[in-house]
Design an enzyme around this catalytic site. Sequence first.
Site, mmCIF file in Angstrom:
data_model
loop_
_atom_site.group_PDB
_atom_site.id
_atom_site.type_symbol
_atom_site.label_atom_id
_atom_site.label_comp_id
_atom_site.label_asym_id
_atom_site.label_seq_id
_atom_site.Cartn_x
_atom_site.Cartn_y
_atom_site.Cartn_z
ATOM 1 N N HIS A 96 14.237 8.136 -5.805
ATOM 2 C CA HIS A 96 12.965 7.637 -6.469
ATOM 3 C C HIS A 96 13.249 7.231 -7.817
ATOM 4 O O HIS A 96 13.494 7.748 -8.839
ATOM 5 C CB HIS A 96 12.232 8.821 -6.332
ATOM 6 C CG HIS A 96 10.502 8.821 -6.805
ATOM 7 N ND1 HIS A 96 9.778 9.324 -6.258
ATOM 8 C CD2 HIS A 96 10.175 7.770 -7.904
ATOM 9 C CE1 HIS A 96 8.566 8.927 -6.968
ATOM 10 N NE2 HIS A 96 8.855 8.006 -7.787
ATOM 11 N N SER B 91 9.957 -1.374 -6.698
ATOM 12 C CA SER B 91 9.424 -1.948 -7.898
ATOM 13 C C SER B 91 8.235 -3.020 -7.335
ATOM 14 O O SER B 91 8.053 -3.254 -6.056
ATOM 15 C CB SER B 91 10.424 -2.957 -8.372
ATOM 16 O OG SER B 91 9.944 -3.599 -9.660
ATOM 17 N N GLY C 199 1.633 3.699 -9.075
ATOM 18 C CA GLY C 199 0.545 3.328 -10.036
ATOM 19 C C GLY C 199 -0.290 4.771 -10.633
ATOM 20 O O GLY C 199 -0.124 5.810 -10.015
ATOM 21 N N HIS D 282 3.214 8.456 -3.523
ATOM 22 C CA HIS D 282 3.146 9.426 -4.709
ATOM 23 C C HIS D 282 1.898 9.961 -4.306
ATOM 24 O O HIS D 282 1.002 9.488 -3.944
ATOM 25 C CB HIS D 282 2.706 8.638 -5.753
ATOM 26 C CG HIS D 282 4.042 7.892 -6.662
ATOM 27 N ND1 HIS D 282 4.826 7.026 -6.118
ATOM 28 C CD2 HIS D 282 4.757 8.466 -7.746
ATOM 29 C CE1 HIS D 282 5.996 6.907 -6.813
ATOM 30 N NE2 HIS D 282 5.722 7.618 -8.164
ATOM 31 N N GLU E 131 -0.047 13.900 -7.633
ATOM 32 C CA GLU E 131 0.706 13.790 -8.983
ATOM 33 C C GLU E 131 -0.255 14.322 -10.023
ATOM 34 O O GLU E 131 0.176 14.978 -11.075
ATOM 35 C CB GLU E 131 0.913 12.202 -9.191
ATOM 36 C CG GLU E 131 2.134 12.148 -10.267
ATOM 37 C CD GLU E 131 2.395 10.731 -10.707
ATOM 38 O OE1 GLU E 131 1.796 9.857 -9.852
ATOM 39 O OE2 GLU E 131 3.088 10.564 -11.709
#
Length: 351
Positions: free
Chosen positions: A21, A103, A178, A205, A208
């Site tokens: 990650h 990315s 993001g 993700h 979070e």
Amino acid sequence: NLSVCKLPTSTVFQSNRFELHAHLNGSVSFSTIEKLVARKPHLNIEHGMTAIRSGQRRTLDECFQVFKVIHQLVDTEEDILMVAKDVIREFAADGVKYLELRSTPRKEKTTGMTKRRYVETVIEAIRQCKNEGVDIEVRFLVAVDRRNGAEVAMETVKLAEDFMLSTGGLVVGLDLSGDPTVGHGRDFLPALQKAKNCGLKLSLHLSEVPSQADESELLLNIPPDRIGHGTFLHPEVGGSQSLVDKVRKHNTPLELCLTSNVKGQTVSSYSQHHFLYWYQMGHPSVICTDDKGVFCTDLSQEYQLAASTFNLSQEDMWTLSHKAIDCTFAPDLQQQLHQKWLELQPTLFQL
Ligand SMILES: CC(C)=CCNc1ncnc2c1ncn2[C@@H]1O[C@H](COP(=O)(O)O)[C@@H](O)[C@H]1O
Ligand SMILES: [Zn+2]
């Protein structure tokens, strides 16, 4: 120099073989930032604006501002090539043998960079490092930034699929990342489903921040192949048993980034990190850096922090790193990685 960032480490844990990650633009080191700043002096960017040092903490919002500054510095194909090659070499120098970089393809009107060229340039960096004999295998996950919405997400999946097919398997998956406070995961379901159906691995993700339980419930049904952070999944922190059960049912590995969570203040201290919750349960958990440049860390340091915070032995750390191999998105490399792990392990036990 780098020592400003690094904690003093008495015993360096050499078990940091596999990084799963790492966001490319969050992984840019101080020395690379210096080269970028020299290329663009008119931007008046100082290093304090691109990294969060030891002892410093920022709100999540402030952390995301940092990426905006870095993106200003990295806006041409030449920049991407240099950044990606430097990042790959730095992970290799830290002992990482397998790296999954992720990315977000970016289009820059002012410099003419397209999303397609962006991805091609990262692939080119991976190939050049390989040809130069850098001792590391690198695979790429194309990232979807939640901020850009569902339509862009779908385009990104198409791009990722094209590159998966045209790069002979260097592109292995899709990442959803993001600012977690922006948008809702339900909007991304069709794109994520499409990605999964065409053979891309999914690393999402999830949870979070505390307010994402509904979203995680929905996205865990896909199910993803790995989970980034998962900080607020378990009931003790406002998640739920149902979320934990879903993760357990599919045995979905978690990518855990200690320093990132502490500096971004979603976790109050290292000892409070949810690593312990999942580790004690024997659930597959992989230690990762997230953004080694922004958070001034590296994978050795993250292993070291986990060991000292949770009182883990060298042997525990080796087992932890070994298990990461089964969580990679490159099944074709797993045998080779097991071999590398075995070659190094016995000498370390004699220390
Ligand atoms: C703010 C904070 C605590 C960061 C750590 N947690 C993160 N959570 C979600 N997305 C992230 C995080 N770190 C990096 N990213 C994503 O990675 C991007 C930077 O790398 P790249 O441009 O995709 O190459 C950011 O713009 C963001 O979209
Ligand atoms: Zn991340």
